[in-house]
Design an enzyme around this catalytic site. Sequence first.
Site, PDB file in Angstrom:
ATOM      1  N   GLY A   9      -5.638  16.812  34.394  1.00 52.74           N
ATOM      2  CA  GLY A   9      -6.936  16.454  33.816  1.00 52.74           C
ATOM      3  C   GLY A   9      -7.450  15.178  34.451  1.00 52.74           C
ATOM      4  O   GLY A   9      -7.295  14.098  33.893  1.00 52.74           O
ATOM      5  N   GLY A  11     -10.342  13.752  34.798  1.00 55.72           N
ATOM      6  CA  GLY A  11     -11.689  13.312  34.419  1.00 55.72           C
ATOM      7  C   GLY A  11     -11.740  11.797  34.520  1.00 55.72           C
ATOM      8  O   GLY A  11     -10.965  11.194  35.271  1.00 55.72           O
ATOM      9  N   LYS A 187      -7.830   5.850  15.209  1.00 55.10           N
ATOM     10  CA  LYS A 187      -8.699   6.092  16.376  1.00 55.10           C
ATOM     11  C   LYS A 187      -9.683   7.230  16.053  1.00 55.10           C
ATOM     12  O   LYS A 187     -10.839   7.205  16.461  1.00 55.10           O
ATOM     13  CB  LYS A 187      -7.832   6.421  17.594  1.00 55.10           C
ATOM     14  CG  LYS A 187      -8.603   6.806  18.857  1.00 55.10           C
ATOM     15  CD  LYS A 187      -9.231   5.605  19.534  1.00 55.10           C
ATOM     16  CE  LYS A 187     -10.200   5.906  20.654  1.00 55.10           C
ATOM     17  NZ  LYS A 187      -9.906   6.923  21.592  1.00 55.10           N
TER      18      LYS A 187
HETATM   19  O1  KPL Z   1     -12.860   6.798  22.775  1.00 52.81           O
HETATM   20  C1  KPL Z   1     -14.014   6.580  23.078  1.00 52.81           C
HETATM   21  C2  KPL Z   1     -14.773   7.692  23.685  1.00 52.81           C
HETATM   22  O2  KPL Z   1     -15.770   7.490  24.380  1.00 52.81           O
HETATM   23  O3  KPL Z   1     -14.330   8.834  23.459  1.00 52.81           O
HETATM   24  C3  KPL Z   1     -14.640   5.253  22.754  1.00 52.81           C
HETATM   25  C4  KPL Z   1     -13.617   4.330  22.090  1.00 52.81           C
HETATM   26  C5  KPL Z   1     -15.817   5.464  21.840  1.00 52.81           C
HETATM   27  C6  KPL Z   1     -15.044   4.492  23.989  1.00 52.81           C
HETATM   28  O4  KPL Z   1     -16.142   5.040  24.630  1.00 52.81           O
END
Ligand code: KPL
Length: 318
Positions: A9, A11, A187
Site C-alpha cells: 500500500g 499511498g 484515534k
Molecule cells: O488521520 C488523519 C487523516 O487524514 O486520515 C488526520 C489525523 C486527520 C490527519 O490528516
Amino acid sequence: MTPSIHILGAGSIGGLFAARLSQHCSITLISRHSTGNLNIRLTGNPEDQLVVSLPCEPPDSQQPLERLLITTKSNDTLTALQSISHRLTTSSQVYLFQNGLGSHFDILDYLKSSRVPNIALYAASTTEGANRPTNGEIIHAGRGQTWFGALNAIAKNSGCGSICDLFNQAGFRSNISEDIWAILWKKLAINCGINPYTAICQCRNGDILQQPLFLDTIDELSRELELILQVAGYPEDHETIKARIISVATATAANVSSMLQDIYRGKSTEILAINGFVAKFAAEHGLNAKINEQLTQRVLSLPASSKLIDSSGNTHGE
Ligand code: KPL
C-alpha cells in the site's frame, strides 16, 4: 543484519514511511500495479527532502515476508492480506496501519481460519500527515506521533521494540502502547471529528474549525463519541474528545485529510470504518449516534470528483 521490511500500500502514508525508513533498513514495496523500481520524491520540511528509488514486487512473488506493514485503505486491507497470505510464515510480523476500526476485527477473524493463525499481528496508529499531489511525489504535511501495539498474544510475546526503534531512527516520533486498542478508539474519535468535515466542506484540516457544519455539530458529535468510548471500555468525557479533535486539526492544519484525498482521486472513502463504524456500533448497543449517521450518509452521497479546487486555490486530482 539490515532489517527487511515490506510495505503493502504505497499511498501517501505508505510512501512517506517507505522513503524515510529506506535510509535505515531494506524496504521493498508490494504492488499490483508496478514492478521494477518506484521513485518517490519526498518534500515538506528541510529534513524531509529525499529522492529514493525503491524495489517493487507483485503480491504473488514467493519471497517469505519477515515484517510487513499494511498501509492500504481499511476497505482494501483484508483483500490485500489475502493476496500475500501464501508468503506469511510462523515468524512473520504484520503491522496494520488503517484508520478507523472494522478491518482490524476482520483480519483477526480471517487469521483464525487461515494457514497461519499464529503470526504476530500488530496495529499501529499514526497522526503523521502526508499528501500525494502527483504520482511519485509525497509531501510530509504534518509531523505526528506513531503508536505500535500487539493485537494478539503471539505479538504480545514477540514485542515490537525493533520496528518502533526503526521508526524513531527514521525521524517518526514513535512509542509502544501496552493497550493499542485504547489508542485506536481515541484515534477513531479524532478521525470522526475531522475527516468527514474536510470531505463535506472540501477544505484542509485546519479550515474545518471555521465551518458552520463543524461549529453546529461538534458538541453533539463529541457527546455521541463519549457514550461509545464508555461502552467500548475506554471512557473519556466529551470536552476532552472535542479538545483533542481541535488540537489535531490545528496541528495538521495544512493537511488534506486522507478522506478528502480519496474524494479528490475519485476513490471510495474510509467513512464506513470511521463514522459508519461508530453508527453501527451505536445501533448494536442501543445508543444514539445521529450526527455520526448523518455525516456518514453525507460523505457516502458526495459525488466522486477527479478534479477539485481546494480553499487555497490549488487544483487536485486527475
Ligand atoms: O488521520 C488523519 C487523516 O487524514 O486520515 C488526520 C489525523 C486527520 C490527519 O490528516
